[in-house]
Design a protein around this motif. Structure first.
Motif, PDB file in Angstrom:
ATOM      1  N   LEU A  24      23.077  -1.414  49.246  1.00  0.00           N
ATOM      2  CA  LEU A  24      23.314  -2.270  48.070  1.00  0.00           C
ATOM      3  C   LEU A  24      24.765  -2.732  48.004  1.00  0.00           C
ATOM      4  N   LEU A  25      25.669  -1.776  48.181  1.00  0.00           N
ATOM      5  CA  LEU A  25      27.090  -2.118  48.062  1.00  0.00           C
ATOM      6  C   LEU A  25      27.502  -3.083  49.165  1.00  0.00           C
ATOM      7  N   LYS A  26      26.984  -2.820  50.370  1.00  0.00           N
ATOM      8  CA  LYS A  26      27.316  -3.704  51.491  1.00  0.00           C
ATOM      9  C   LYS A  26      26.796  -5.115  51.256  1.00  0.00           C
ATOM     10  N   ALA A  27      25.583  -5.183  50.721  1.00  0.00           N
ATOM     11  CA  ALA A  27      24.929  -6.487  50.600  1.00  0.00           C
ATOM     12  C   ALA A  27      25.374  -7.288  49.378  1.00  0.00           C
ATOM     13  N   THR A  28      26.059  -6.631  48.442  1.00  0.00           N
ATOM     14  CA  THR A  28      26.402  -7.344  47.208  1.00  0.00           C
ATOM     15  C   THR A  28      27.901  -7.454  46.936  1.00  0.00           C
ATOM     16  N   GLY A  29      28.666  -6.514  47.455  1.00  0.00           N
ATOM     17  CA  GLY A  29      30.100  -6.505  47.149  1.00  0.00           C
ATOM     18  C   GLY A  29      30.392  -5.906  45.776  1.00  0.00           C
ATOM     19  N   HIS A  30      29.364  -5.389  45.096  1.00  0.00           N
ATOM     20  CA  HIS A  30      29.610  -4.751  43.800  1.00  0.00           C
ATOM     21  C   HIS A  30      30.502  -3.522  43.976  1.00  0.00           C
TER      22      HIS A  30
END
Ligand code: SF4
Length: 629
Positions: free
Chosen positions: A302-308
């Motif tokens: 998730l973090l990799k794919a969103t930058g959140h």
């Protein structure tokens, strides 16, 4: 149409980013190569819809297959709607800017009753007749799902079908059927026949195949099938193993700030605490947890794919997740020092939860919210809210000691059996919290003022709960109690309360039947939309709609329903038995608690046996044994 929208409309609206459809991770498929096209419609503005995890799940799931395409549409803001109507631009999907009319199916998510007028408005803006009976074969199918599909009766005139339960298993089946029909017939030449076949799929409710007979006093006498082969009761469908269910690790990242602007990790589904007012606690049973190792992997993706830079551990009650500590440890070990934070959306009223919040929120400590729901132990026992005053005081003390200075206490007004003593109890609790805060502040030599906020909503009895037979207290009484509370709360305590009229309408529709469709349509014709937004809500227009259609809203909101009556949602089976609800109602009025079935024995709601699923607790506690009460 794209040119017109981009050149003439978007430069004139307040938030053009709502309508771009080119966000990070948005999916753009080749329209001509995909056999089945669906629009996912959220009947509120973009910022609210994009914060909804269900949208991201369905979006990723449906677009993951080659045969289907799913594009998004939200209720346009007033400025955009005016421009669209002036330029004769029909409502369009964000990804391809295609008019909704060109899709095979439009699926509305039904999250709250006060979004219903927006549904009619969106259909109209799309150039699609709002009533299902006027939509010929050339128009898309209109379906609905989500919590309000558990009593969708007021929406029946406008929908072809409702899907009851977890979308991950319902929607693929429905779309597969649609595809096989399109393959065979080149389209849906006979909607009625298609819907008859759809109605045989588990969890698909096609209301036109059920007739309602009313008695002279207006109550329902009978709900009867009018077609062979459709089930007498439509049963909700549930995902039994969340670890194997689809989860969107590449969600769309909006360009503009949304309500929940962070990566959402769903740690569990369902809650068995058994609060008797809570509909979600019934609709999402049983508890199914995800494996912490899997969640850590999903977080990484998730973090990799969103930058959140923030991961929110979401669910109905995340503090109850049996692997919360190991999961937080896994995440903290991995992300400490990277600028990524972990957050919990809600806290239980106990010191352990505050300890967790303290661990997670190292920086600024703005405010914490706790929900005792009622002011006295007696009323908390009636509603089965297992919070004791001692728990709450321990939690707020821990919070003040840890550096928080603002505490919000959330209560409901008008709960069954509520008396003036219960309202006085709200004042007493708030004052005790304030005193604790001031004392600790003084001991620690802090100068920042302690803030205590009492936030009060009006209780709305909901379908499928132990209080489904109860009446909402009359509007005048709600207002009187709101004012009483205001008069007894000391200066220095902030007091917020919800619009009583809005809660009254919510009660009308939450327990409504299909006759209400008339009033809903009339209210929309009179200009009602965005009803949950205070600045748009017009109670006068709603009352005019009821008058003109000869419908008494108090019949739905303020009338207790006899226990033996046929309920408008009687033919919709959420899995929890009526026996259990009746037993819980009885226990409520005796002030007897029912414990959480995760802590030991099954308490007999019958959902596990009925669906062939078990409580899935990754921490190893709990069980789904034989029903013992
Ligand atoms: S059937 Fe029993 S174990 Fe399963 S959710 Fe209901 S009360 Fe809990």
């Amino acid at each position: 149409m794209r040119q017109l929208i981009e050149d003439r409309l978007l430069p004139q609206v307040l938030k053009p980013a709502r309508y771009l459809g080119t966000e990070w991770n948005a999916v753009h498929k080749d329209w001509d190569r995909v056999p089945v096209k669906m629009a996912f419609a959220f009947p509120d503005v973009y910022e609210i819809g994009m914060s909804h995890l269900g949208l991201q799940i369905i979006y990723g799931l449906v677009n993951g297959g080659d045969d289907f395409l799913l594009e998004r549409v939200f209720a346009p803001g007033r400025d955009m709607e005016e421009l669209m109507r002036a330029h004769r631009v029909p409502l369009f999907s964000l990804e391809s800017y295609r008019p909704l009319k060109e899709f095979d199916v439009i699926g509305f998510t039904l999250q709250y009753e006060m979004s219903f007028t927006n549904i009619l408005n969106m259909l109209d803006l799309a150039g699609i007749p709002v009533r299902a009976e006027y939509r010929g074969e050339q128009y898309p199918l209109v379906i609905g799902g989500g919590p309000c599909a558990s009593n969708p009766e007021p929406l029946v005139p406008f929908f072809d079908a409702f899907l009851l339960g977890d979308g991950e298993i319902l929607l693929p089946q429905f779309l597969d059927l649609l595809k096989s029909w399109k393959d065979k017939h080149g389209g849906i030449p006979d909607k009625e026949q298609f819907l008859l076949e759809a109605a045989r799929l588990p969890g698909v409710y096609v209301p036109r195949f059920y007739d309602i007979r009313y008695g002279e006093d207006g109550s329902i006498v009978e709900i009867r099938r009018n077609r062979a082969g459709v089930p007498p009761r439509v049963a909700r469908q549930v995902v039994s193993d969340l670890d194997r269910a689809y989860f969107p690790t590449h969600p769309i990242v909006p360009y503009l700030e949304t309500v929940h602007d962070r990566a959402m990790l769903e740690v569990l589904r369902g809650c068995t605490r058994g609060c008797r007012f809570c509909q979600a606690g019934i609709l999402y049973r049983p508890v199914r947890e995800r494996d912490p190792e899997l969640l850590a992997r999903q977080a990484e993706e998730l973090l990799k794919a969103t930058g959140h830079e923030e991961i929110s551990l979401t669910s109905l009650s995340t503090a109850d997740y049996t692997c919360l500590e190991p999961l937080i440890k896994l995440l903290m070990d991995k992300y400490q020092g990277t600028g990524t934070s972990v957050s919990l959306p809600s806290l239980r009223a106990d010191a352990f939860s505050v300890h967790l919040a303290k661990e997670l929120q190292r920086g600024r400590k703005s405010g914490l919210t706790f929900a005792p729901e009622a002011g006295t132990q007696r009323l908390r026992d009636v509603i089965n809210k297992g919070v004791r005053e001692r728990d709450l005081m321990e939690a707020v003390t821990a919070a003040f000691e840890a550096g928080w200075t603002g505490i919000k206490l959330y209560f409901m007004l008008g709960l069954p059996t509520e008396t003036r003593e219960d309202l006085d109890g709200i004042r007493d609790l708030a004052e005790k919290v304030m005193e604790a805060g001031r004392r600790i502040s003084k001991e620690q030599g802090r100068t920042k003022k302690v803030r205590v906020t009492v936030s009060v909503s009006t209780y709305v009895p909901k379908a499928h709960t132990p209080f489904q037979w109860e009446a909402q207290i009359p509007l005048a009484e709600v207002k009187a109690r709101q004012h009483y509370l205001k008069s007894i709360l000391k200066k220095g305590i902030t007091y917020n309360y919800h619009d009583a009229e809005l809660s009254f309408l919510e009660a009308v529709f939450a327990k409504g039947d299909r006759r209400l469709g008339e009033a809903l349509e009339r209210a929309w014709e009179l200009g009602c939309k965005f009803d949950s937004w205070r600045e748009h809500f017009s109670f006068a227009r709603w009352m005019q709609a009821f008058r003109e259609t000869g419908i008494d809203p108090a019949f739905y909101a303020n009338r207790p329903i006899p226990l033996e009556a046929v309920l408008p949602w009687e033919h919709l089976d959420m899995g929890v038995s009526k026996r259990f609800l009746l037993r819980e109602r009885e226990k409520a009025f005796q002030g007897v608690l029912t414990r959480d079935c995760r802590e030991g024995r099954c308490t007999g709601c019958e959902v596990c046996g009925g669906f062939g699923v078990d409580l899935v607790l990754k921490g190893g506690k709990g069980h789904a044994g034989p029903a013992g009460v």
